[in-house]
Design a protein around this motif. Structure first.
Motif, PDB file in Angstrom:
ATOM      1  N   CYS A 199       0.888  -1.177   0.000  1.00  0.00           N
ATOM      2  CA  CYS A 199       0.000   0.000   0.000  1.00  0.00           C
ATOM      3  C   CYS A 199       0.921   1.221   0.000  1.00  0.00           C
ATOM      4  CB  CYS A 199      -0.872  -0.021   1.261  1.00  0.00           C
ATOM      5  SG  CYS A 199      -1.664   1.566   1.610  1.00  0.00           S
ATOM      6  N   CYS A 202       0.365   3.496   3.519  1.00  0.00           N
ATOM      7  CA  CYS A 202       0.912   3.095   4.822  1.00  0.00           C
ATOM      8  C   CYS A 202       2.135   2.171   4.691  1.00  0.00           C
ATOM      9  CB  CYS A 202      -0.165   2.428   5.677  1.00  0.00           C
ATOM     10  SG  CYS A 202      -0.606   0.769   5.103  1.00  0.00           S
ATOM     11  N   CYS A 223      -7.100  -1.686   2.265  1.00  0.00           N
ATOM     12  CA  CYS A 223      -5.767  -2.104   2.707  1.00  0.00           C
ATOM     13  C   CYS A 223      -5.937  -2.820   4.047  1.00  0.00           C
ATOM     14  CB  CYS A 223      -4.881  -0.874   2.858  1.00  0.00           C
ATOM     15  SG  CYS A 223      -3.373  -1.159   3.802  1.00  0.00           S
ATOM     16  N   CYS A 226      -4.370   0.058   6.766  1.00  0.00           N
ATOM     17  CA  CYS A 226      -4.919   1.418   6.950  1.00  0.00           C
ATOM     18  C   CYS A 226      -6.362   1.548   6.485  1.00  0.00           C
ATOM     19  CB  CYS A 226      -4.025   2.449   6.261  1.00  0.00           C
ATOM     20  SG  CYS A 226      -4.064   2.372   4.469  1.00  0.00           S
TER      21      CYS A 226
HETATM   22 ZN   LIG Z   1      -2.440   0.939   3.761  1.00  0.00          ZN
END
Ligand SMILES: [Zn+2]
Length: 250
Positions: A199, A202, A223, A226
């Motif tokens: 991702c 994050c 995700c 996050c």
């Molecule tokens: Zn993330």
């Protein structure tokens, strides 16, 4: 790509641009206060220099009055000389004249010292006034440039708002609500790209089966870490070096 995902990516791009424009507008009062403070500081130096020049002038005028008073007394002593009858009176009068002359000479020394001081005070005042003029001009120019920027940013915001209004009907209401929720809890970023199985918001590595699903871009997937909505962008076909990954936005 799923149409709703395309719409969410477009919405995020509009909102990110609007956030950046708003932040720049919000930062302007701080910059304006800094300009005001710089001008005020230069003005304070001018005021202090003026106070010194004025105090010096006032002190000199007082001493010059004292000298004039002594001159008056000495003129009277000279007049009295003609009327003096005895040697004793003559000596007393000469003594008075000597005292007056000594006092006058001391006052004149002080006046000269004040005049020297006045030269340096006047020069400091002139310098300070020059700095103030420069700072005011720079401040006015910066403020004018800031106003031009502000108007451009406001126009950009208006345009982004109208683009957003046009883009939202393409997003299902439920998804729009979810998007709004994530935007609020995740510093304005609800949609993030997946690059090399990570991702990009994050930087967490996604589980392989999630990665496979995201790669298809045919569903709305959060995700693992996050909860931002993920999408996949295929890397360029040639072996061009990839852009450095942006810093994590948690
Ligand atoms: Zn993330």
């Amino acid at each position: 790509m799923l149409e709703a995902l395309t719409s969410l990516i477009a919405l995020q791009a509009l909102d990110t641009s609007a956030d950046a424009a708003r932040r720049r507008i919000d930062d302007m009062p701080v910059a304006e206060r800094a300009l005001d403070a710089a001008v005020a500081a230069a003005k304070a130096v001018v005021d202090e220099a003026k106070t010194k020049v004025e105090a010096n002038g006032a002190a000199r005028r007082t001493l010059e009055k004292d000298v004039a008073t002594i001159d008056g007394r000495m003129a009277k002593f000279e007049e009295h000389k003609a009327a003096v009858k005895t040697n004793q009176e003559f000596q007393a009068l000469n003594h008075e004249i000597e005292v007056a002359q000594t006092t006058k000479s001391a006052l004149e020394d002080q006046i000269l010292a004040l005049m020297d001081e006045a030269d340096s005070f006047n020069s400091a005042l002139k310098d300070a006034e020059g700095v103030l003029v420069d700072r005011r001009l720079a401040s006015d120019a910066d403020r004018a440039a800031m106003n031009v920027d502000r108007r451009a940013l406001e126009a950009e915001l208006a345009q982004l708002a109208s683009q957003r209004s046009a883009a939202t009907p393409a997003v299902p209401a439920e998804m729009l609500a979810k998007y709004g929720q994530i935007v609020k809890s995740r510093k304005g970023l609800a949609v993030a790209a997946m690059v090399a199985g990570h991702c990009t918001a994050c930087h967490v590595r996604l589980r392989p089966h999630i990665e496979q699903q995201v790669r298809r871009n045919d569903s709305i997937l959060p995700c693992d870490s996050c909860q931002r909505i993920l999408y996949y962008v295929a890397p360029p076909a040639h072996n061009a070096p990839a852009d450095p990954a942006p810093a994590a936005i948690i």
